[in-house]
Design an enzyme around this catalytic site. Structure first.
Site, short mmCIF file in Angstrom:
data_model
loop_
_atom_site.label_atom_id
_atom_site.label_comp_id
_atom_site.label_asym_id
_atom_site.label_seq_id
_atom_site.Cartn_x
_atom_site.Cartn_y
_atom_site.Cartn_z
N GLU A 276 0.84 -1.19 0.00
CA GLU A 276 0.00 0.00 0.00
C GLU A 276 0.88 1.25 0.00
OE1 GLU A 276 -2.30 -0.42 3.54
OE2 GLU A 276 -0.75 0.34 4.84
N GLU B 74 -6.95 0.77 14.07
CA GLU B 74 -5.76 1.60 13.89
C GLU B 74 -5.88 2.43 12.62
OE1 GLU B 74 -2.14 -0.54 14.27
OE2 GLU B 74 -2.60 -1.23 16.29
N GLU C 180 -5.66 -1.20 10.12
CA GLU C 180 -6.02 -2.57 10.48
C GLU C 180 -6.85 -2.53 11.76
OE1 GLU C 180 -2.54 -4.83 11.46
OE2 GLU C 180 -1.69 -3.24 12.69
N ASN D 97 -7.12 -4.67 15.32
CA ASN D 97 -6.57 -5.70 16.18
C ASN D 97 -7.69 -6.26 17.05
OD1 ASN D 97 -3.64 -5.69 15.58
ND2 ASN D 97 -3.83 -3.56 16.20
N PHE E 147 19.08 -0.83 18.44
CA PHE E 147 17.94 -1.48 19.09
C PHE E 147 17.96 -3.00 18.93
CE2 PHE E 147 16.60 2.82 18.03
CZ PHE E 147 16.18 3.28 19.27
#
Length: 664
Positions: free
Chosen positions: A200, A275, A288, A290, A348
């Protein structure tokens, strides 16, 4: 009401669900793998059932074992938490067939929203704004490149069954699409058993804002405000807050109404989250849904006063919602920092090991959700979350102040962690102003995180604290072997080095009602008064400087101290003027040259070696792929060179800094 609930999860979320069950008088059953034998969630439950080896695919993801555990213990319902089987319709079906309630939405909603491709089609039909993109299944990398070109770069490659940042890649060129398509498919297959991906349009300067919904089996659906989740790295949320500093009342209502419309379209019954991606003009697009409890649900609970886990249990028991939309009030502000076992100073990368220290502050307005304690082991098998540190205040500024105070008092050792990083975020001017986007981390730390930048006044304050600590330490050292109490008298002069910065300091004792007090003069700054009931051996320094609260971590380091404050750690060397003069004559030890080696940056499993001995490589070229905690990490060449020796192979488990290959 249920009398016994099994929690089909582990760690922090299992403990979170158990706390609500205990308050409601419901007995709990934990499940645990070999790796979690003796874990906090296992000991917290009324009963615990072993379900298999450490790997999630052989324990927490095995439906038959969870169902059997329910039968063996007499559990009437299952709360799945998040992750694992929480959005698995086969699991919900298996429980239904066994006559066990699933504390979550029905299979229809899980099926409709669990597939991101189908969910976007359904959202569009329900009148929900959607991001432009290709919602069909993509066969191979060539087709992915063709589709991306038609949509227009940049694009987002996403796993259809994905979540938690796994199976997601941003691509800005054909080459990045090819590489991202492969990695996204591999991660999706590993994490969800489904390797389908879609593409997308990637929205520039996006904000990630989500709406919490709550529905029952009687047709009622309400929304409980929004959460801003824009502070992300690798598409995984790090800091969340409620409400959003960006939305106005009209946008909030429009997003809430669309979230409710979508929920009703799939007959949604439980807590869930819709979301959205929001651009700079407050245009919003569905991402989406959840169909589970979100990691960041505590911030919604803090500003609404609604226990979402309790509501999920009551809905699963067939009860009507006791709340109408008009009953939902947003009071104050809440922020959540996810505390992870990862090293922000090394991109990270995840960290594993034993928590030799794990202590959070007991402060007003602070909530800590965790499933570990001192001595707990962080393994490579599961998500690296240590805790969720939440702060509540009457407004956003107060919530930020509470968060900063809590992070300055958080003490974790034994593994690498991201406390410094989230503290740096909380102290960042842009975050405090609310100017957020999902690009925040990449924009503010484009070359990687190296610690927060401290201002001149803060560095002067740290130099003063270092001198204060040193003088107290020396006073105690003079009393070793005697019964005499330590005494502070007269005046001293020190030279304090904070990393590369040199400060001349004068310090003298002053009367104090409690603990020790010093008047400290740092050259170039006004004198300050420091008082604190601190003594050697204490790691948390909590006191006052000129009447203002001050807290930081202090640990001994050779001739001085390691001081951690506001997301920065500095080494403070405290010497007498003569010792400082001599120290400046000492040669500086040079670090070893490791440029000829590719080292494994984290404990992990070698997925592939993409070069051979004798190959010529270019800077930026992929050399190997290492998987850790379900995330694939592509290791690239830092410079041009020739591969001389390969020391690892696919399937090898490597430790941190273990050599993968050597260059000529």
């Amino acid at each position: 009401m249920f009398t016994k609930i099994l929690i089909a999860n582990r760690g922090e979320i299992a403990c979170r669900v158990m706390r609500t069950c205990q308050r409601m008088g419901i007995a709990t059953v934990a499940v645990y793998s070999d790796a979690d034998d003796g874990a906090v969630h296992m000991r917290m439950a009324d009963e615990a059932v072993h379900i298999g080896p450490a790997a999630a695919a052989e324990s927490y993801l095995v439906i038959d074992r969870i169902v059997q555990a329910c039968k063996d213990t007499g559990a009437q319902a299952v709360h799945p938490g998040y992750g694992f089987l929480s959005e698995n319709q086969k699991f919900a079906a298996a429980l239904e067939e066994a006559g066990i309630a699933f504390i979550g939405p029905g299979r229809k909603a899980i099926s409709a929203m669990g597939d991101k491709i189908e969910s976007k089609k359904l959202a569009s039909k329900a009148g929900v704004n959607t991001v432009p993109g290709y919602l069909g299944v993509i066969a191979d990398a060539d087709e992915a490149v063709k589709i991306a070109g038609e949509i227009g770069y940049p694009v987002m490659i996403k796993a259809s069954a994905g979540g938690g940042g796994k199976g997601m890649r941003i691509a800005r060129s054909d080459d990045e699409v090819r590489e991202g398509f492969k990695s996204a498919m591999n991660e999706a297959r590993s994490s969800f058993g489904d390797d389908r991906v879609f593409i997308e349009k990637y929205v520039e300067e996006p904000r990630h804002i989500e709406i919490q919904v709550l529905g029952d089996s009687h047709g009622n659906v309400i929304y409980l405000g929004e959460r801003e989740c824009s502070i992300q790295r690798r598409h995984q949320k790090v800091v969340e807050e409620a409400p959003s500093p960006f939305l106005d009342a009209a946008t909030r209502a429009a997003m809430g109404e669309q979230a409710v419309a979508l929920s009703k379209a799939v007959d949604y019954q439980s807590a869930g989250t819709v979301e959205f991606i929001v651009d700079r003009d407050r245009n919003f697009y569905f991402l989406e849904m959840n169909t589970r409890l979100q990691v960041e649900h505590p911030v919604t609970e803090l500003i609404t006063g609604i226990d979402l886990v309790e509501q999920m249990i009551r809905v699963a028991n067939g009860e009507k919602l006791s709340l109408a939309q008009s009953d939902v009030k947003l009071n104050g502000w809440a922020i959540e920092s996810r505390i992870y076992a990862e090293d922000p100073y090394r991109g990270f990368l995840p960290s594993i090991g034993r928590l030799s220290r794990c202590r959070f502050p007991d402060l007003e307005g602070v909530r800590v959700d965790t499933g570990v304690e001192e001595g707990s082991e962080i393994t490579m098998f599961y998500d690296p979350m240590i805790a969720k540190l939440c702060a509540y205040g009457g407004d956003r500024a107060e919530a930020i102040d509470v968060m900063r105070a809590a992070l300055d008092r958080t003490w974790i050792e034994g593994i690498s962690h991201n406390v410094d990083f989230v503290n740096a975020v909380a102290n960042h001017p842009r975050f405090q102003e609310g100017r957020l986007s999902t690009n925040f981390i990449a924009e503010e730390w484009p070359d990687g995180f190296e610690g927060a930048a401290l201002g001149t006044e803060t560095r002067h304050a740290l130099a003063a604290v270092a001198a204060h600590l040193e003088r107290i330490g020396r006073a105690y050292a003079r009393t070793v072997g005697t019964e005499a109490p330590p005494e502070l008298q007269g005046r001293d002069r020190f030279v304090v080095w904070l990393d590369e910065d040199r400060y001349e300091v004068e310090i003298s004792a002053e009367p104090a009602a409690q603990g020790w007090a010093h008047r400290v003069s740092v050259a170039g700054a006004p004198p300050v008064m420091i008082s604190a009931p601190w003594r050697p051996g204490q790691t948390i320094f909590s006191g006052q400087m000129d009447g203002l609260e001050l807290a930081l971590l202090v640990r001994r380091h050779r001739e001085g101290w390691r001081l951690t404050l506001q997301g920065a750690e500095v080494k403070a060397f405290v010497r007498t003027p003569r010792a400082a003069e001599l120290a400046e004559l000492m040669p500086v030890k040079q670090p070893p040259d490791l440029s000829k080696f590719l080292l494994c940056p984290m404990p992990g499993l070698v997925v592939s070696i993409d070069v051979g001995e004798g190959d010529q490589v270019k800077a930026g070229q992929p050399l190997a792929v290492v998987e850790a905690m379900k995330m694939e990490n592509v290791l690239r060449a830092e410079r041009d060179g020739t591969v001389s020796v390969i020391k690892a192979k696919p399937g090898d488990s490597l430790a941190v800094d273990e050599v993968i290959l050597e260059f000529e």
